[in-house]
Scaffold this active site. Structure first.
Site, mmCIF file in Angstrom:
data_model
loop_
_atom_site.group_PDB
_atom_site.id
_atom_site.type_symbol
_atom_site.label_atom_id
_atom_site.label_comp_id
_atom_site.label_asym_id
_atom_site.label_seq_id
_atom_site.Cartn_x
_atom_site.Cartn_y
_atom_site.Cartn_z
ATOM 1 N N ASN A 66 -58.124 -31.992 -59.957
ATOM 2 C CA ASN A 66 -58.718 -31.989 -61.182
ATOM 3 C C ASN A 66 -58.787 -30.492 -61.533
ATOM 4 O O ASN A 66 -59.870 -29.898 -61.113
ATOM 5 C CB ASN A 66 -60.061 -32.840 -60.940
ATOM 6 C CG ASN A 66 -60.889 -32.566 -62.323
ATOM 7 O OD1 ASN A 66 -60.273 -32.617 -63.445
ATOM 8 N ND2 ASN A 66 -62.130 -33.069 -62.322
ATOM 9 N N TRP A 67 -58.199 -30.079 -62.691
ATOM 10 C CA TRP A 67 -58.148 -28.743 -62.839
ATOM 11 C C TRP A 67 -59.344 -28.469 -64.015
ATOM 12 O O TRP A 67 -59.450 -27.304 -64.429
ATOM 13 C CB TRP A 67 -56.789 -28.410 -63.409
ATOM 14 C CG TRP A 67 -55.823 -28.311 -62.540
ATOM 15 C CD1 TRP A 67 -55.876 -28.472 -61.328
ATOM 16 C CD2 TRP A 67 -54.296 -27.995 -62.531
ATOM 17 N NE1 TRP A 67 -54.669 -28.632 -60.666
ATOM 18 C CE2 TRP A 67 -53.718 -28.113 -61.704
ATOM 19 C CE3 TRP A 67 -53.642 -27.628 -63.974
ATOM 20 C CZ2 TRP A 67 -52.265 -28.053 -61.245
ATOM 21 C CZ3 TRP A 67 -52.079 -27.360 -63.662
ATOM 22 C CH2 TRP A 67 -51.632 -27.470 -62.401
ATOM 23 N N LYS A 68 -60.044 -29.621 -64.333
ATOM 24 C CA LYS A 68 -61.093 -29.533 -65.310
ATOM 25 C C LYS A 68 -60.865 -28.876 -66.671
ATOM 26 O O LYS A 68 -59.608 -28.672 -67.066
ATOM 27 C CB LYS A 68 -62.331 -28.928 -64.556
ATOM 28 C CG LYS A 68 -62.775 -29.649 -63.481
ATOM 29 C CD LYS A 68 -64.180 -29.411 -63.016
ATOM 30 C CE LYS A 68 -64.373 -29.915 -61.696
ATOM 31 N NZ LYS A 68 -65.719 -30.122 -61.223
ATOM 32 N N HIS A 125 -65.543 -39.652 -64.798
ATOM 33 C CA HIS A 125 -65.900 -38.605 -63.908
ATOM 34 C C HIS A 125 -67.334 -38.259 -64.470
ATOM 35 O O HIS A 125 -67.642 -38.276 -65.542
ATOM 36 C CB HIS A 125 -64.874 -37.263 -64.331
ATOM 37 C CG HIS A 125 -65.142 -36.183 -63.384
ATOM 38 N ND1 HIS A 125 -66.359 -35.210 -63.565
ATOM 39 C CD2 HIS A 125 -64.579 -35.565 -62.151
ATOM 40 C CE1 HIS A 125 -66.247 -34.439 -62.705
ATOM 41 N NE2 HIS A 125 -65.237 -34.642 -61.846
ATOM 42 N N GLU A 136 -68.730 -35.563 -65.004
ATOM 43 C CA GLU A 136 -69.024 -34.591 -66.173
ATOM 44 C C GLU A 136 -68.877 -35.227 -67.565
ATOM 45 O O GLU A 136 -69.384 -34.997 -68.468
ATOM 46 C CB GLU A 136 -68.076 -33.279 -65.908
ATOM 47 C CG GLU A 136 -68.778 -32.517 -64.836
ATOM 48 C CD GLU A 136 -67.492 -31.877 -64.007
ATOM 49 O OE1 GLU A 136 -66.157 -31.667 -64.603
ATOM 50 O OE2 GLU A 136 -67.688 -31.551 -63.019
ATOM 51 N N GLU A 156 -67.704 -39.802 -55.597
ATOM 52 C CA GLU A 156 -68.147 -38.428 -56.081
ATOM 53 C C GLU A 156 -69.552 -38.130 -56.204
ATOM 54 O O GLU A 156 -70.038 -38.325 -57.088
ATOM 55 C CB GLU A 156 -67.265 -37.643 -57.076
ATOM 56 C CG GLU A 156 -65.855 -37.862 -56.967
ATOM 57 C CD GLU A 156 -65.288 -36.875 -57.866
ATOM 58 O OE1 GLU A 156 -64.473 -35.818 -57.540
ATOM 59 O OE2 GLU A 156 -65.522 -36.808 -59.159
ATOM 60 N N GLY A 202 -68.994 -29.261 -57.252
ATOM 61 C CA GLY A 202 -68.768 -27.949 -57.786
ATOM 62 C C GLY A 202 -70.041 -27.163 -57.271
ATOM 63 O O GLY A 202 -70.484 -26.160 -57.621
ATOM 64 N N SER A 239 -66.832 -30.737 -53.605
ATOM 65 C CA SER A 239 -66.800 -29.739 -52.718
ATOM 66 C C SER A 239 -65.642 -29.873 -51.704
ATOM 67 O O SER A 239 -66.005 -29.311 -50.409
ATOM 68 C CB SER A 239 -68.284 -29.135 -52.400
ATOM 69 O OG SER A 239 -68.892 -28.782 -53.516
ATOM 70 N N GLY A 261 -62.827 -27.308 -57.753
ATOM 71 C CA GLY A 261 -62.489 -25.810 -57.624
ATOM 72 C C GLY A 261 -61.480 -25.775 -56.595
ATOM 73 O O GLY A 261 -60.456 -24.778 -56.943
HETATM 74 C C1 PEP Z 1 -64.414 -32.864 -59.121
HETATM 75 O O1 PEP Z 1 -64.160 -32.128 -60.254
HETATM 76 O O2 PEP Z 1 -64.095 -34.019 -59.203
HETATM 77 C C2 PEP Z 1 -64.759 -32.212 -58.096
HETATM 78 C C3 PEP Z 1 -65.007 -32.863 -56.918
HETATM 79 O O3 PEP Z 1 -65.146 -30.897 -58.240
HETATM 80 P P1 PEP Z 1 -65.336 -29.810 -56.937
HETATM 81 O O4 PEP Z 1 -64.252 -30.160 -55.780
HETATM 82 O O5 PEP Z 1 -65.284 -28.490 -57.288
HETATM 83 O O6 PEP Z 1 -66.523 -30.242 -56.250
#
Ligand code: PEP
Length: 251
Positions: free
Chosen positions: A9-11, A95, A97, A168, A174, A214, A236
């Protein structure tokens, strides 16, 4: 047999040039991998050029969100059929976010899952508890209800063939503070039980449940060794080619 899925996921990161280069490097360095499915979720403006870079490869293209209607006067929104038309195979629905920053409710998430499936794609339904919810012993209640409500508009057969769940924990996204394999496995097993309650045992045993939060090269092997963890949703670390490729080569 559930084929593992490693999704990036490049956000809201990358420029056009970064996105295209990232996609070509991931393609080059994962071409030999046969036992894992890989997918990338670039920002909307980069879907078309990334699709061009990935054409003919086995890497799946996904979008980070969609709107709940297919077309109409919804300035700024992007619909599931539009995403399908540019080559997307997956859409992230709910998600954390989107839930916390943009206010997506469980009903909105369910509608996005419905639209994704209707448009012939796979919905990656994201669920997870906050740190406060975990501290107060609410993890199962929160995750169970997000799974059930998120899938409320699709049939058991559609869930089996067109949905992937991503667990998640919000506190792990993050933050560098990942769930231990044991913590993640517990919740994944619980999600599988919840899925069994929605259909048949076959549904539960065939569905892929990804872990996200993470995930890095140094913790992916432990997580992937758990029986109910079928892949990873990576934020990330998916922006660094070497890290993402190492994650896709989990042992
Ligand atoms: C995500 O964006 O779904 C995610 C799990 O981010 P990260 O790996 O940076 O925690």
């Amino acid at each position: 047999m559930r084929k593992p899925l490693i999704a990036g996921n490049w956000k809201m990161y990358t420029t056009l040039m970064d996105a295209v280069e990232l996609a070509s490097e991931i393609r080059r360095l994962t071409e030999q991998l046969r036992d894992v499915e890989i997918a990338v979720f670039p920002p909307f403006p980069f879907l078309v050029p990334v699709a061009a870079k990935l054409a003919g490869s086995r890497i799946g293209l996904g979008a980070q969100d969609c709107y709940v209607a297919d077309k109409g006067a919804f300035t700024g929104a992007v619909s599931a059929p539009m995403l399908r038309s540019v080559g997307c195979r997956y859409i992230l629905c709910g998600h954390s976010e989107r839930r916390s920053v943009f206010g997506d409710s469980d009903a909105t998430v369910a509608a996005k899952v419905r639209r994704t499936v209707d448009s012939g794609m796979t919905a990656v339904l994201c669920v997870g508890e906050t740190a406060q919810e975990r501290r107060s012993g609410q993890t199962s209640v929160v995750v169970g209800s997000q799974v059930k409500l998120g899938l409320a508009q699709v049939s058991a057969e559609e869930i089996r063939s067109n949905v992937v769940i991503a667990y998640e924990p919000v506190w792990a996204i993050g933050t560098g503070d990942t769930a231990t394999p044991a913590m993640a496995q517990d919740v994944h097993a619980f999600i599988r039980e919840t899925l069994a309650g929605l259909g048949t045992d076959t549904l539960a045993s065939e569905m892929r449940i990804l872990y996200g939060g993470s995930v890095k090269p140094d913790n992916v092997d432990g997580l992937m060794s758990c029986p109910d963890i079928d892949g990873a949703l990576v934020g990330g670390a998916s922006l660094e080619v070497k890290s993402f490729v190492r994650i896709a080569k989990f042992e």
